[in-house]
Scaffold this motif. Structure first.
Motif, mmCIF file in Angstrom:
data_model
loop_
_atom_site.group_PDB
_atom_site.id
_atom_site.type_symbol
_atom_site.label_atom_id
_atom_site.label_comp_id
_atom_site.label_asym_id
_atom_site.label_seq_id
_atom_site.Cartn_x
_atom_site.Cartn_y
_atom_site.Cartn_z
ATOM 1 N N THR A 253 16.271 1.792 -16.538
ATOM 2 C CA THR A 253 15.519 1.448 -15.350
ATOM 3 C C THR A 253 14.149 1.629 -15.432
ATOM 4 O O THR A 253 13.725 2.679 -15.873
ATOM 5 C CB THR A 253 16.152 1.737 -14.125
ATOM 6 O OG1 THR A 253 15.867 3.390 -14.064
ATOM 7 C CG2 THR A 253 17.852 1.371 -14.117
ATOM 8 N N ARG A 254 13.312 0.961 -14.892
ATOM 9 C CA ARG A 254 11.727 0.867 -14.855
ATOM 10 C C ARG A 254 11.498 1.216 -13.364
ATOM 11 O O ARG A 254 11.616 0.353 -12.498
ATOM 12 C CB ARG A 254 11.061 -0.334 -15.599
ATOM 13 C CG ARG A 254 9.531 -0.057 -15.440
ATOM 14 C CD ARG A 254 8.896 -1.453 -15.807
ATOM 15 N NE ARG A 254 7.598 -1.165 -15.630
ATOM 16 C CZ ARG A 254 6.636 -2.345 -16.086
ATOM 17 N NH1 ARG A 254 7.060 -3.387 -16.584
ATOM 18 N NH2 ARG A 254 5.441 -2.256 -16.016
ATOM 19 N N PRO A 255 11.023 2.517 -13.131
ATOM 20 C CA PRO A 255 10.639 2.848 -12.090
ATOM 21 C C PRO A 255 9.556 1.881 -11.354
ATOM 22 O O PRO A 255 8.847 1.413 -12.148
ATOM 23 C CB PRO A 255 10.122 4.251 -11.888
ATOM 24 C CG PRO A 255 10.635 4.892 -13.310
ATOM 25 C CD PRO A 255 10.695 3.510 -14.105
ATOM 26 N N PRO A 256 9.452 1.639 -9.948
ATOM 27 C CA PRO A 256 8.597 0.774 -9.339
ATOM 28 C C PRO A 256 7.070 1.405 -9.210
ATOM 29 O O PRO A 256 7.143 2.787 -9.511
ATOM 30 C CB PRO A 256 9.010 0.561 -7.952
ATOM 31 C CG PRO A 256 9.773 1.777 -7.827
ATOM 32 C CD PRO A 256 10.690 2.448 -8.920
ATOM 33 N N GLU A 257 6.245 0.753 -9.005
ATOM 34 C CA GLU A 257 4.933 1.149 -8.780
ATOM 35 C C GLU A 257 4.807 2.000 -7.466
ATOM 36 O O GLU A 257 5.287 1.608 -6.540
ATOM 37 C CB GLU A 257 4.021 0.137 -8.889
ATOM 38 C CG GLU A 257 3.563 -0.845 -10.012
ATOM 39 C CD GLU A 257 3.153 0.256 -11.034
ATOM 40 O OE1 GLU A 257 2.347 0.950 -10.711
ATOM 41 O OE2 GLU A 257 3.372 0.229 -12.173
ATOM 42 N N PRO A 258 4.279 3.213 -7.553
ATOM 43 C CA PRO A 258 4.316 4.064 -6.471
ATOM 44 C C PRO A 258 3.750 3.327 -5.387
ATOM 45 O O PRO A 258 4.273 3.643 -4.072
ATOM 46 C CB PRO A 258 3.687 5.379 -6.854
ATOM 47 C CG PRO A 258 3.887 5.279 -8.474
ATOM 48 C CD PRO A 258 3.869 4.069 -8.754
#
Length: 271
Positions: A253-258
């Motif tokens: 999974t690709r973490p969302p932009e903070p």
């Protein structure tokens, strides 16, 4: 719960409530016009707020999974339960260890009514619900239902997910957390997430604060430094204090932009 200990239990439908507003952002139906109006005000300024709510739920699932699977925690105190949705604390914990025991705490009578009706424990474990307010930690720690369910001589997983930013500075948030942590035995863990304005453009912060004021000043976002202070003296679990999407994300999974989530998270061990 005795009648003398029970809160008033009145649902005020004219004021937005954090749990019901969160339910609205998650697409739930257990909310009122005031909750939806407040939620829409925030979403108009911060369009990714619904994703932030989903990411906070995913962080809970990963963190509780870590406690149950890797840390061997078998009892949990979940404060700020929120309205039931998929994969609640007991769902995650009891899937790994069916004997896990969970005490849920919330101050909204509607949350408690739904929780008692919908959150069903495994046969081997237990799930108990008490109506108390985080800002009065003594009433939580003294609740007979808590002591009938959890053994505070054994490690506990204390979860405070997206709740502390609703405890404002004059309500002594650091003292509240210290009281709870001090009551937990060595080897317990704390799971926290907390809203922040870090990385948010100044003009957006101004608009968010206007929306916050319009709903009665519900929240008090805090900086990374302010959030980390809650964990003073505890042993941070890797990767430490990070945006919630970056806390041990699921493989692939690709973490969302903070800046799209605006929430820090951490897991820490009580020495």
């Amino acid at each position: 719960m005795s009648e003398t200990a029970r809160p008033a239990g009145r649902v005020d439908t004219n004021m937005a409530h954090p749990a019901r507003r969160y339910n609205y952002w998650l697409g739930g139906k257990d909310n009122f016009a005031a909750d939806r109006a407040s939620g829409d005000q925030v979403a108009a300024v911060f369009p990714t707020v619904r994703r932030a709510a989903r990411e906070n739920r995913a962080f809970l699932q990963r963190a509780v999974g870590f406690l149950a699977r890797e840390a061997g925690i078998r009892q949990f105190l979940d404060i700020g339960t929120g309205l039931p949705t998929v994969d609640n604390t007991h769902d995650v914990a009891q899937r790994i260890a069916p004997q896990s025991r969970i005490v849920y705490v919330d101050n909204d009578p509607l949350v408690m009514a739904h929780a008692r009706a919908l959150l069903t424990s495994s046969a081997e474990g237990a799930s108990v619900y008490i109506e108390r307010d985080l800002r009065d930690p003594g009433s939580i720690l003294e609740a007979p239902e808590l002591h009938a369910t959890l053994d505070l001589r054994q490690p506990v997983g204390l979860t405070l997910l997206a709740i502390l930013h609703f405890v404002r500075d004059f309500e002594d948030p650091y003292g509240v957390v210290a009281r709870l942590v001090d009551a937990m035995p060595s080897g317990s863990y704390v799971v926290m997430s907390h809203g922040t304005y870090d990385g948010v453009p100044a003009e957006t912060v101004t608009k968010l604060e206007e929306a916050n004021a319009a709903s009665g000043g519900l929240s008090r976002p805090r900086s990374r430094t302010e959030f980390t202070r809650f964990l003073d003296g505890l042993e941070l679990v890797e990767p430490g204090v990070v945006p919630i999407g970056d806390w041990r994300p699921s493989p692939g999974t690709r973490p969302p932009e903070p800046a799209d989530i605006c929430m820090y998270g951490a897991v820490a061990r009580i020495p």
